[in-house]
Design a protein around this motif. Structure first.
Motif, PDB file in Angstrom:
ATOM      1  N   ASP A 136       0.854  -1.176   0.000  1.00 49.09           N
ATOM      2  CA  ASP A 136       0.000   0.000   0.000  1.00 49.09           C
ATOM      3  C   ASP A 136       0.895   1.231   0.000  1.00 49.09           C
ATOM      4  OD1 ASP A 136      -2.565  -1.253   0.099  1.00 49.09           O
ATOM      5  OD2 ASP A 136      -2.141  -1.803   2.174  1.00 49.09           O
ATOM      6  N   PHE A 137       0.287   2.393  -0.228  1.00 52.48           N
ATOM      7  CA  PHE A 137       1.055   3.641  -0.188  1.00 52.48           C
ATOM      8  C   PHE A 137       0.977   4.229   1.217  1.00 52.48           C
ATOM      9  CE2 PHE A 137       0.691   4.549  -5.039  1.00 52.48           C
ATOM     10  CZ  PHE A 137       1.625   3.548  -5.271  1.00 52.48           C
ATOM     11  N   MET A 138       1.521   3.482   2.151  1.00 54.76           N
ATOM     12  CA  MET A 138       1.665   3.922   3.537  1.00 54.76           C
ATOM     13  C   MET A 138       3.156   4.014   3.819  1.00 54.76           C
ATOM     14  SD  MET A 138      -1.169   1.485   5.378  1.00 54.76           S
ATOM     15  CE  MET A 138      -1.400   2.501   6.838  1.00 54.76           C
ATOM     16  N   THR A 139       3.556   4.957   4.653  1.00 59.88           N
ATOM     17  CA  THR A 139       4.982   5.122   4.943  1.00 59.88           C
ATOM     18  C   THR A 139       5.585   3.839   5.477  1.00 59.88           C
ATOM     19  OG1 THR A 139       4.510   7.433   5.456  1.00 59.88           O
ATOM     20  CG2 THR A 139       6.666   6.601   6.102  1.00 59.88           C
ATOM     21  N   ARG A 140       4.803   3.108   6.275  1.00 62.71           N
ATOM     22  CA  ARG A 140       5.333   1.851   6.823  1.00 62.71           C
ATOM     23  C   ARG A 140       5.665   0.865   5.708  1.00 62.71           C
ATOM     24  NH1 ARG A 140      -0.066  -1.229   9.318  1.00 62.71           N
ATOM     25  NH2 ARG A 140      -0.819  -1.978   7.308  1.00 62.71           N
ATOM     26  N   ASN A 141       4.856   0.874   4.617  1.00 62.31           N
ATOM     27  CA  ASN A 141       5.111  -0.043   3.505  1.00 62.31           C
ATOM     28  C   ASN A 141       6.227   0.440   2.604  1.00 62.31           C
ATOM     29  OD1 ASN A 141       1.875  -0.080   3.988  1.00 62.31           O
ATOM     30  ND2 ASN A 141       2.603  -2.128   3.506  1.00 62.31           N
ATOM     31  N   THR A 142       6.272   1.734   2.349  1.00 58.35           N
ATOM     32  CA  THR A 142       7.249   2.257   1.386  1.00 58.35           C
ATOM     33  C   THR A 142       8.634   2.450   1.987  1.00 58.35           C
ATOM     34  OG1 THR A 142       6.563   4.531   1.876  1.00 58.35           O
ATOM     35  CG2 THR A 142       5.472   3.418   0.036  1.00 58.35           C
ATOM     36  N   GLU A 143       8.700   2.603   3.338  1.00 59.75           N
ATOM     37  CA  GLU A 143       9.996   2.900   3.961  1.00 59.75           C
ATOM     38  C   GLU A 143      10.418   1.909   5.039  1.00 59.75           C
ATOM     39  OE1 GLU A 143      10.093   6.913   5.389  1.00 59.75           O
ATOM     40  OE2 GLU A 143       9.519   7.776   3.445  1.00 59.75           O
ATOM     41  N   ARG A 144       9.472   1.213   5.656  1.00 57.89           N
ATOM     42  CA  ARG A 144       9.823   0.373   6.803  1.00 57.89           C
ATOM     43  C   ARG A 144       9.436  -1.089   6.636  1.00 57.89           C
ATOM     44  NH1 ARG A 144       7.697   4.971   9.258  1.00 57.89           N
ATOM     45  NH2 ARG A 144       5.830   3.888   9.958  1.00 57.89           N
ATOM     46  N   ARG A 145       9.154  -1.496   5.424  1.00 55.63           N
ATOM     47  CA  ARG A 145       8.871  -2.897   5.143  1.00 55.63           C
ATOM     48  C   ARG A 145       9.594  -3.318   3.869  1.00 55.63           C
ATOM     49  NH1 ARG A 145       2.491  -4.398   6.308  1.00 55.63           N
ATOM     50  NH2 ARG A 145       2.549  -4.116   8.566  1.00 55.63           N
ATOM     51  N   VAL A 146       9.770  -4.621   3.755  1.00 55.43           N
ATOM     52  CA  VAL A 146      10.282  -5.177   2.497  1.00 55.43           C
ATOM     53  C   VAL A 146       9.062  -5.563   1.668  1.00 55.43           C
ATOM     54  CG1 VAL A 146      11.621  -7.018   1.430  1.00 55.43           C
ATOM     55  CG2 VAL A 146      12.401  -5.995   3.585  1.00 55.43           C
ATOM     56  N   GLU A 147       8.900  -4.883   0.536  1.00 57.07           N
ATOM     57  CA  GLU A 147       7.756  -5.086  -0.359  1.00 57.07           C
ATOM     58  C   GLU A 147       8.264  -5.309  -1.772  1.00 57.07           C
ATOM     59  OE1 GLU A 147       4.705  -5.108   0.839  1.00 57.07           O
ATOM     60  OE2 GLU A 147       4.531  -3.686   2.505  1.00 57.07           O
ATOM     61  N   VAL A 148       7.434  -5.935  -2.590  1.00 52.85           N
ATOM     62  CA  VAL A 148       7.815  -6.161  -3.991  1.00 52.85           C
ATOM     63  C   VAL A 148       6.650  -5.784  -4.901  1.00 52.85           C
ATOM     64  CG1 VAL A 148       8.353  -7.909  -5.734  1.00 52.85           C
ATOM     65  CG2 VAL A 148       9.511  -7.969  -3.525  1.00 52.85           C
ATOM     66  N   ALA A 149       6.952  -4.971  -5.920  1.00 54.14           N
ATOM     67  CA  ALA A 149       6.006  -4.689  -6.999  1.00 54.14           C
ATOM     68  C   ALA A 149       6.589  -5.261  -8.285  1.00 54.14           C
ATOM     69  CB  ALA A 149       5.765  -3.192  -7.138  1.00 54.14           C
TER      70      ALA A 149
END
Length: 708
Positions: free
Chosen positions: A610-623
């Motif tokens: 999601d476009f939440m700071t926790r997702n974009t800066e404090r989690r490992v995510e893959v698009a």
């Protein structure tokens, strides 16, 4: 540029979330929803609110106690001001919930289903319940009074208690009984599977017998909600080198944190309310009273136990996820993925093709390794069975399992032990960064060397929620994506968050920066620019600012955001070219899709973030980019159906409120359309109603493509 909240187009995330949960509750008002499903929406609203108080309200209390002044960058509110607004906004939600509960219950009674209070029972039923209390309930209760020799006990988080104010020889004392978790939530009356009573109401009725010789002055059912926002990376847990044991300590700590809410069932229990307020050190604003059940997990048991003849007309028409028509069940999944990319659309299509792929890989001699990230799993999981089989067959299996998936910690601890016992290599990710990505890499040895099959998804590898959440799962033989996936797993194994990737967008290193660049790309096109975003929440300040900038440049921005949305659309000169809608329906909207540009120039991604700071800066995510034209077309069909939804979609207005879309000539429920579309692609009998909806779907696609 000034502070973001001073620019007048943002709102507080917590208050936005409360509006989302109000939309969930409002589904219980929809008379087109079957009556037991309406009761289920009230239950979902209730459990959502429990988690909100445990996590979000709990964290605000923590922030309010810090010396450093924290100001919310979307609203300018301090933590104390946010808490005050939350307590104020939740009150009417309790009133709405209570009203809806009794409306739904009255309609259920017309269908012969009765949630009863003790005074409503027939005389013979009262005798039977009294006997059940004596034999099955009373022997396992642990009543206690509070005095100098009996100190006030720890009241566990989210557990139902019976509270009583007692008098004996001119002395008043407080008494408490925890309702044992071993007891069922509801007791069915003998000889009936449609008449039932809450176990807490039975205990409440006989509380005077329990506390003899005391006289009961007041009595109530109550529940304490505690702060559950424990960070396993805090220093207090740092000395534990075994991360699994550290998480066990976190779970223990969570049960004893400070109270944030008190719920009562009796509006007249003033003495009990005042007593608990003092003991728990909470304010009157944190107390909520309702005569409807405090907890409603019993609803799922009720639905499952009703006779089919009674249940069937009161729930949604049964739907089983289908095996996609473009995937042959009798052919090898590995070979089919090697021929072309495949996309699974849950819950309309089954998770079985992906599970079959894993099962094949576990037994294929050419497969060298399987690597996967796991965030949440079902309590029973074929996926684990196949990963264990692969390890036992001598393949290298690496599982990055996130033990900090909130409220699934114990389940993940148990699965990690099972996988480790089978010979899988288990890793846990990073301090301060949760691994939330959904990616699986199958590496095999081919004629031309090492080859990769990659799966990237928007949702968890949870075989239960794959039937309840809308998600996308891409299966691809694209070697560039596979090479990035191999690099990703190498970086995860050596604790490197700053890896370089060519095709995949990976947070925290490149996802956000690339999204901002893609928005800039559309800004450069002005009125010819286009952005489409489907996510669950939008809170990231930089992305919000950039979207507002795109609006001011004339870019058309359409977003489908199920939950929190901190940008307010439609404000002249600021966000007038932004449209936001939310869809709440039978299934939980969960897929994340990002699109930039039109036609052949469009860049499309599916993502775990999601476009939440926790997702974009404090989690490992893959698009993951979508290159295959057939897969892109399938995703466009999903987008098109949702853009035309006028039954479950609610539009976010410039005043911050959500309103129902104006109805077109035909009523459109996107989830129902997508169910019908999935059925259309397999060989099953089609009803006249399905044919009609299929015709509507075709018309919508034609209109959408014409408008493009």
């Amino acid at each position: 540029m000034g502070k973001l909240y001073e620019r007048g187009f943002t709102q507080n995330r917590e208050l936005s979330w409360l509006k989302f949960n109000d939309r969930v509750l409002s589904e219980a008002m929809d008379e087109t929803v079957p009556i037991l499903e309406r009761l289920k929406f009230i239950s979902i609203f209730t459990s959502n609110l429990d988690e909100f108080f445990m996590i979000r309200v709990g964290s605000l209390f923590d922030l309010a106690n810090l010396e450093k002044k924290n100001i919310d960058n979307k609203s300018g509110l301090t933590p104390k001001e946010q808490l005050s607004r939350i307590f104020e906004d939740v009150k009417p939600l309790y009133q709405k919930r209570e009203q809806l509960f009794y409306e739904v219950e009255s309609q259920l009674r017309l269908q012969g289903v009765f949630y009863l209070k003790y005074k409503e029972l027939e005389e013979n039923e009262k005798k039977q319940i009294k006997q059940s209390f004596k034999l099955s309930i009373a022997p396992i209760l642990s009543p206690q009074i509070i005095d100098t020799h009996h100190p006030f006990p720890h009241l566990a988080n989210n557990i139902i208690y019976i509270g009583v104010m007692l008098r004996h020889k001119k002395k008043e004392v407080f008494g408490v009984i925890p309702v044992p978790s071993i007891l069922p939530d509801i007791f069915y009356l003998p000889g009936s599977d449609t008449r039932y009573i809450g176990v807490e109401n039975i205990i409440l009725e006989f509380v005077d017998k329990i506390f003899e010789p005391y006289i009961v002055v007041e009595k109530t059912v109550f529940c304490v909600t505690r702060n559950a926002d424990v960070n396993p990376d805090d220093e207090v847990f740092a000395d534990e080198p075994d991360f699994r044991k550290r998480m066990q300590k976190v779970l223990g700590q969570r049960r004893r944190l400070a109270p944030v809410r008190l719920e009562l069932s009796n509006f007249e229990s003033e003495k009990i309310s005042a007593y608990l307020m003092e003991k728990l050190k909470i304010s009157e604003k944190q107390i909520y009273t309702t005569t409807s059940p405090l907890k409603m997990a019993y609803v799922y048991e009720l639905i499952s136990k009703l006779p089919e003849s009674k249940r069937k007309p009161l729930v949604y028409q049964e739907f089983t996820p289908v095996w996609p028509g473009n995937i042959k069940q009798t052919e090898s999944m590995i070979q089919q993925v090697e021929k072309s990319d495949l996309l699974l659309s849950y819950p309309y299509e089954s998770m079985e093709p992906f599970l079959k792929l894993l099962k094949e890989a576990a037994n294929d001699p050419s497969v060298i390794s399987i690597k996967i990230t796991i965030y949440r799993l079902a309590s029973k999981a074929k996926l684990v069975e196949y990963l264990c089989a692969a390890a036992e067959n001598g393949k290298s299996v690496t599982v990055l399992i996130e033990l900090r998936a909130r409220f699934d910690e114990q389940n993940n601890i148990d699965w990690s032990e099972r996988l480790e016992d089978a010979g899988c290599n288990i890793i846990y990710g990073f301090d301060f960064y949760k691994v939330h990505s959904k990616i699986c890499l199958i590496t095999k040895k081919g004629r031309n060397g090492i080859r990769y099959l990659t799966q990237v998804g928007t949702g968890n590898y949870n075989e239960k929620t794959a039937k309840l959440y809308t998600d996308l799962s891409l299966l691809t033989y694209n070697q560039k994506i596979g090479e990035d996936a191999a690099e990703f797993f190498k970086n995860m194994s050596i604790a490197n968050l700053q890896g370089e990737y060519h095709d995949l967008l990976v947070a925290p290193v490149s996802l956000k920066s690339t999204v901002l660049q893609l928005i800039d790309q559309e800004i450069s096109k002005g009125q010819n620019g286009r952005i489409f975003i489907k996510i669950n929440s939008l809170t990231d300040a930089q992305i919000i600012e950039k979207l507002a900038e795109a609006s001011c440049a004339g870019v058309q921005v359409k977003m489908i955001i199920r939950g929190i949305c901190c940008i307010i659309p439609g404000i002249p000169g600021k966000t007038e070219n932004i449209q936001v809608c939310s869809i709440v329906g039978r299934y939980l909207e969960h897929a994340r899709i990002y699109c930039f540009g039109y036609g052949t120039q469009e860049q499309m991604y599916i993502s775990s973030a999601d476009f939440m700071t926790r997702n974009t800066e404090r989690r490992v995510e893959v698009a993951c980019p979508i290159y295959d034209e057939k897969v892109r077309a399938k995703i466009h069909e999903i987008i098109e159906a949702q853009e035309y939804d006028n039954q479950k979609a609610r539009v976010l207005m410039a005043d911050g409120n959500y309103v129902k879309k104006s109805t077109m000539q035909e009523m459109v429920d996107s989830q129902q359309l997508l169910m019908d579309h999935a059925i259309q692609n397999v060989a099953v009998p089609i009803t006249q109603e399905t044919k009609k909806r299929r015709f509507i779907f075709g018309q919508l696609l034609h209109k959408w493509r014409k408008n493009r």
